[in-house]
Design a protein around this motif. Structure first.
Motif, PDB file in Angstrom:
ATOM      1  N   GLU A 161       0.751  -1.290  -0.091  1.00 44.96           N
ATOM      2  CA  GLU A 161       0.007   0.136  -0.287  1.00 44.96           C
ATOM      3  C   GLU A 161       0.741   1.200  -0.171  1.00 44.96           C
ATOM      4  O   GLU A 161       1.621   1.603   0.695  1.00 44.96           O
ATOM      5  N   PRO A 162       0.680   2.139  -1.157  1.00 40.66           N
ATOM      6  CA  PRO A 162       1.598   3.628  -0.969  1.00 40.66           C
ATOM      7  C   PRO A 162       1.011   4.364  -0.006  1.00 40.66           C
ATOM      8  O   PRO A 162      -0.006   4.312   0.375  1.00 40.66           O
ATOM      9  N   ILE A 163       1.972   4.957   0.819  1.00 39.03           N
ATOM     10  CA  ILE A 163       1.886   6.024   1.736  1.00 39.03           C
ATOM     11  C   ILE A 163       1.948   7.416   1.038  1.00 39.03           C
ATOM     12  O   ILE A 163       2.945   7.851   0.493  1.00 39.03           O
ATOM     13  N   GLU A 164       0.801   8.107   1.059  1.00 36.97           N
ATOM     14  CA  GLU A 164       0.811   9.550   0.349  1.00 36.97           C
ATOM     15  C   GLU A 164       1.276  10.593   1.289  1.00 36.97           C
ATOM     16  O   GLU A 164       1.610  11.646   0.834  1.00 36.97           O
ATOM     17  N   SER A 165       1.293  10.284   2.410  1.00 37.29           N
ATOM     18  CA  SER A 165       1.614  11.726   3.599  1.00 37.29           C
ATOM     19  C   SER A 165       3.209  11.784   3.516  1.00 37.29           C
ATOM     20  O   SER A 165       3.834  11.006   3.187  1.00 37.29           O
ATOM     21  N   GLY A 166       3.764  13.064   3.809  1.00 38.98           N
ATOM     22  CA  GLY A 166       4.989  13.210   3.646  1.00 38.98           C
ATOM     23  C   GLY A 166       5.537  13.597   2.230  1.00 38.98           C
ATOM     24  O   GLY A 166       4.788  13.949   1.402  1.00 38.98           O
ATOM     25  N   ILE A 167       6.628  14.055   2.051  1.00 44.80           N
ATOM     26  CA  ILE A 167       7.386  14.761   0.823  1.00 44.80           C
ATOM     27  C   ILE A 167       8.619  14.335   0.560  1.00 44.80           C
ATOM     28  O   ILE A 167       9.057  14.762  -0.585  1.00 44.80           O
ATOM     29  N   GLU A 168       9.366  13.590   1.245  1.00 49.89           N
ATOM     30  CA  GLU A 168      10.691  13.322   0.738  1.00 49.89           C
ATOM     31  C   GLU A 168      11.029  11.635   0.128  1.00 49.89           C
ATOM     32  O   GLU A 168      11.616  11.991  -0.976  1.00 49.89           O
ATOM     33  N   ASN A 169      10.628  10.908   0.697  1.00 49.38           N
ATOM     34  CA  ASN A 169      11.094   9.702   0.100  1.00 49.38           C
ATOM     35  C   ASN A 169       9.699   8.907  -0.490  1.00 49.38           C
ATOM     36  O   ASN A 169       8.495   9.390  -0.002  1.00 49.38           O
ATOM     37  N   THR A 170      10.049   7.530  -1.005  1.00 51.30           N
ATOM     38  CA  THR A 170       8.904   6.828  -1.498  1.00 51.30           C
ATOM     39  C   THR A 170       8.748   5.812  -0.548  1.00 51.30           C
ATOM     40  O   THR A 170       9.721   5.215   0.117  1.00 51.30           O
ATOM     41  N   ASN A 171       7.556   5.609   0.075  1.00 51.25           N
ATOM     42  CA  ASN A 171       7.025   4.828   1.278  1.00 51.25           C
ATOM     43  C   ASN A 171       5.942   3.892   0.844  1.00 51.25           C
ATOM     44  O   ASN A 171       4.919   4.478   0.180  1.00 51.25           O
ATOM     45  N   TYR A 172       6.011   2.700   1.249  1.00 50.90           N
ATOM     46  CA  TYR A 172       5.017   1.799   1.284  1.00 50.90           C
ATOM     47  C   TYR A 172       4.623   0.979   2.465  1.00 50.90           C
ATOM     48  O   TYR A 172       5.732   0.607   3.264  1.00 50.90           O
ATOM     49  N   PHE A 173       3.446   0.624   2.915  1.00 51.22           N
ATOM     50  CA  PHE A 173       3.241  -0.278   3.851  1.00 51.22           C
ATOM     51  C   PHE A 173       3.380  -1.827   3.385  1.00 51.22           C
ATOM     52  O   PHE A 173       2.529  -1.895   2.259  1.00 51.22           O
ATOM     53  N   VAL A 174       3.793  -2.752   4.030  1.00 46.32           N
ATOM     54  CA  VAL A 174       4.202  -3.898   3.716  1.00 46.32           C
ATOM     55  C   VAL A 174       3.824  -5.080   4.487  1.00 46.32           C
ATOM     56  O   VAL A 174       3.943  -4.747   5.529  1.00 46.32           O
ATOM     57  N   THR A 175       2.693  -5.827   3.935  1.00 50.28           N
ATOM     58  CA  THR A 175       2.161  -6.926   5.039  1.00 50.28           C
ATOM     59  C   THR A 175       2.706  -8.340   4.429  1.00 50.28           C
ATOM     60  O   THR A 175       2.541  -8.225   3.256  1.00 50.28           O
ATOM     61  N   THR A 176       3.426  -9.087   5.004  1.00 52.91           N
ATOM     62  CA  THR A 176       3.908 -10.317   4.824  1.00 52.91           C
ATOM     63  C   THR A 176       3.110 -11.552   5.647  1.00 52.91           C
ATOM     64  O   THR A 176       2.643 -11.051   6.622  1.00 52.91           O
ATOM     65  N   SER A 177       3.276 -12.661   5.240  1.00 53.10           N
ATOM     66  CA  SER A 177       2.862 -13.738   6.253  1.00 53.10           C
ATOM     67  C   SER A 177       3.442 -13.763   7.745  1.00 53.10           C
ATOM     68  O   SER A 177       3.043 -14.381   8.570  1.00 53.10           O
ATOM     69  N   GLN A 178       4.589 -12.801   7.908  1.00 52.77           N
ATOM     70  CA  GLN A 178       5.263 -12.728   9.224  1.00 52.77           C
ATOM     71  C   GLN A 178       5.226 -11.385   9.811  1.00 52.77           C
ATOM     72  O   GLN A 178       5.794 -11.439  11.079  1.00 52.77           O
ATOM     73  N   GLY A 179       4.496 -10.794   9.347  1.00 54.61           N
ATOM     74  CA  GLY A 179       4.330  -9.294  10.102  1.00 54.61           C
ATOM     75  C   GLY A 179       3.968  -7.898   9.147  1.00 54.61           C
ATOM     76  O   GLY A 179       3.811  -8.208   7.804  1.00 54.61           O
ATOM     77  N   ARG A 180       4.385  -6.803   9.789  1.00 55.98           N
ATOM     78  CA  ARG A 180       3.904  -5.667   9.145  1.00 55.98           C
ATOM     79  C   ARG A 180       5.078  -4.841   8.945  1.00 55.98           C
ATOM     80  O   ARG A 180       5.835  -4.590  10.096  1.00 55.98           O
ATOM     81  N   PHE A 181       5.482  -4.116   7.955  1.00 57.59           N
ATOM     82  CA  PHE A 181       6.787  -3.280   7.585  1.00 57.59           C
ATOM     83  C   PHE A 181       6.403  -2.224   6.825  1.00 57.59           C
ATOM     84  O   PHE A 181       5.431  -1.872   6.435  1.00 57.59           O
ATOM     85  N   VAL A 182       7.426  -1.368   6.783  1.00 58.12           N
ATOM     86  CA  VAL A 182       7.520   0.030   5.891  1.00 58.12           C
ATOM     87  C   VAL A 182       8.555  -0.315   5.075  1.00 58.12           C
ATOM     88  O   VAL A 182       9.717  -0.257   5.410  1.00 58.12           O
ATOM     89  N   LEU A 183       8.166  -0.122   3.715  1.00 61.26           N
ATOM     90  CA  LEU A 183       9.492   0.154   2.656  1.00 61.26           C
ATOM     91  C   LEU A 183       9.782   1.372   2.300  1.00 61.26           C
ATOM     92  O   LEU A 183       8.903   2.081   2.063  1.00 61.26           O
ATOM     93  N   THR A 184      11.110   1.970   2.311  1.00 60.26           N
ATOM     94  CA  THR A 184      11.297   3.087   2.247  1.00 60.26           C
ATOM     95  C   THR A 184      12.512   3.146   0.831  1.00 60.26           C
ATOM     96  O   THR A 184      13.434   2.219   0.948  1.00 60.26           O
ATOM     97  N   LEU A 185      12.110   3.780  -0.199  1.00 59.12           N
ATOM     98  CA  LEU A 185      13.148   4.109  -1.211  1.00 59.12           C
ATOM     99  C   LEU A 185      13.406   5.614  -1.326  1.00 59.12           C
ATOM    100  O   LEU A 185      12.855   6.516  -1.139  1.00 59.12           O
ATOM    101  N   PHE A 186      14.626   5.578  -0.935  1.00 61.73           N
ATOM    102  CA  PHE A 186      15.477   6.884  -0.826  1.00 61.73           C
ATOM    103  C   PHE A 186      15.566   7.570  -2.071  1.00 61.73           C
ATOM    104  O   PHE A 186      16.289   7.154  -2.822  1.00 61.73           O
ATOM    105  N   GLU A 187      14.997   8.930  -2.205  1.00 60.35           N
ATOM    106  CA  GLU A 187      15.001   9.431  -3.450  1.00 60.35           C
ATOM    107  C   GLU A 187      16.183  10.361  -3.716  1.00 60.35           C
ATOM    108  O   GLU A 187      16.411  10.678  -4.852  1.00 60.35           O
TER     109      GLU A 187
END
Length: 325
Positions: free
Chosen positions: A28-54
């Motif tokens: 799920e893409p995260i729309e708030s903020g302004i600096e980096n690309t961020n997604y909520f990531v859910t896997t079979s073992q937990g919840r995470f945040v993926l950040t791509l540094f722009e």
């Protein structure tokens, strides 16, 4: 946290094979903020945040990620970077440096009460105390040098009043010296949307703080000034005066963990003004010189212009009670 670099489920599923986090279930893409690309990531073992540094320099990224890991090891509730099979917490995805961190529970509170300001102050003090044993060094990346360069870039876009105010404030800060103040790693961007709570305002539980990608070494009091200018406004939508009870709740809870000094009390009005200037400049820069992105959020710079003007005019902003520190 805007989305500048799209990531598909197939691309992420392949990337996650280098991590022991289970199979991808949701992205799920995260729309708030302004600096980096961020997604909520859910896997079979937990919840995470993926950040791509722009645009953060690659050489600076270990400072942020290792600071988060250091604080998490010291019991500070913040995202913990996840290492891949090569034991690296920084990798690459779609041509960008990328990191996966744990996702904290909770949500941000739009209008925190004094109780939430006190909880933030206590946690901020714990962060600063834990940061004393963090050996890496990075000067505040949005400090005076960056501000002067950004101000030069902005000149063609500003009207006469904005140019005059910006020049006056930069000149005022250029004459300040804060060497006598305690220093260390600071979050430097701890706005309301970077703290997560469970429950309703007035009695919510602070679950942790996120988004350390403006962190650096600066005066510890600077972090408190950033927080006060966002958390302690009389009305975030219409009245940028500081609400004294919330300011004193923030400072008092912090002071109970890390006692503030007399030098910090004297510097408080100047640091409030410096923190307001930093965010006015960055919002002007994002407004007039935006970057292209798939989902991009740009804040109105007029809000922080009003804060800059008011902080410059305030003779005695709220502090602790008369006998503290």
């Amino acid at each position: 946290m805007s989305v500048y670099t799209p990531v598909s489920e197939g691309q992420l599923a392949g990337w996650l094979k280098d991590y022991s986090v289970g199979a991808l279930e949701a992205l799920e893409p995260i729309e708030s903020g302004i600096e980096n690309t961020n997604y909520f990531v859910t896997t079979s073992q937990g919840r995470f945040v993926l950040t791509l540094f722009e645009r953060l320099p690659a050489a600076e990224l270990p400072f942020y990620l290792e600071l988060m890991a250091h604080l998490a090891r010291h019991g500070v509730p913040c995202p913990a970077p996840v290492a891949n099979h090569a034991d690296r917490i920084l990798s690459e995805l779609n041509g960008k440096p990328a990191a996966l961190v744990t996702r904290l529970p909770g949500r941000s509170i739009e209008r925190p009460a004094a109780a939430e300001c006190a909880a933030l102050g206590a946690l901020l003090a714990r962060m600063h105390l834990a940061g004393r044993s963090y050996a890496a060094y990075l000067e505040n990346p949005r400090g005076p040098r960056w501000q002067r360069g950004a101000a030069r870039d902005l000149q063609p876009f500003l009207d006469a009043g904005e140019r005059r105010l910006l020049e006056d404030e930069l000149s005022a800060q250029a004459g300040e010296r804060y060497q006598e103040l305690p220093r260390g790693p600071v979050h430097a961007d701890l706005f309301r949307d970077n703290a997560l709570f469970e429950g309703e305002a007035g009695g919510a539980r602070l679950c942790g703080v996120i988004d350390f990608y403006f962190a650096g070494v600066d005066c510890l009091l600077y972090d408190l000034a950033v927080c006060a200018n966002d958390w302690c406004l009389a009305d975030p939508a219409s009245d940028v005066r500081l609400d004294a009870p919330r300011v004193r709740a923030l400072l008092g809870a912090y002071h109970a963990q890390r006692p503030l000094t007399a030098a910090e009390a004297r510097a408080w009005p100047r640091l409030l003004r410096a923190a307001a200037l930093r965010f006015w400049i960055s919002r002007l820069h994002d407004f007039h010189l935006p970057r292209p992105g798939e989902l991009v959020r740009v804040h109105d710079p007029a809000h922080f212009r009003a804060i800059v003007e008011l902080r410059a005019a305030e003779a005695a902003p709220p502090w602790l009670e008369a006998d503290e520190p």
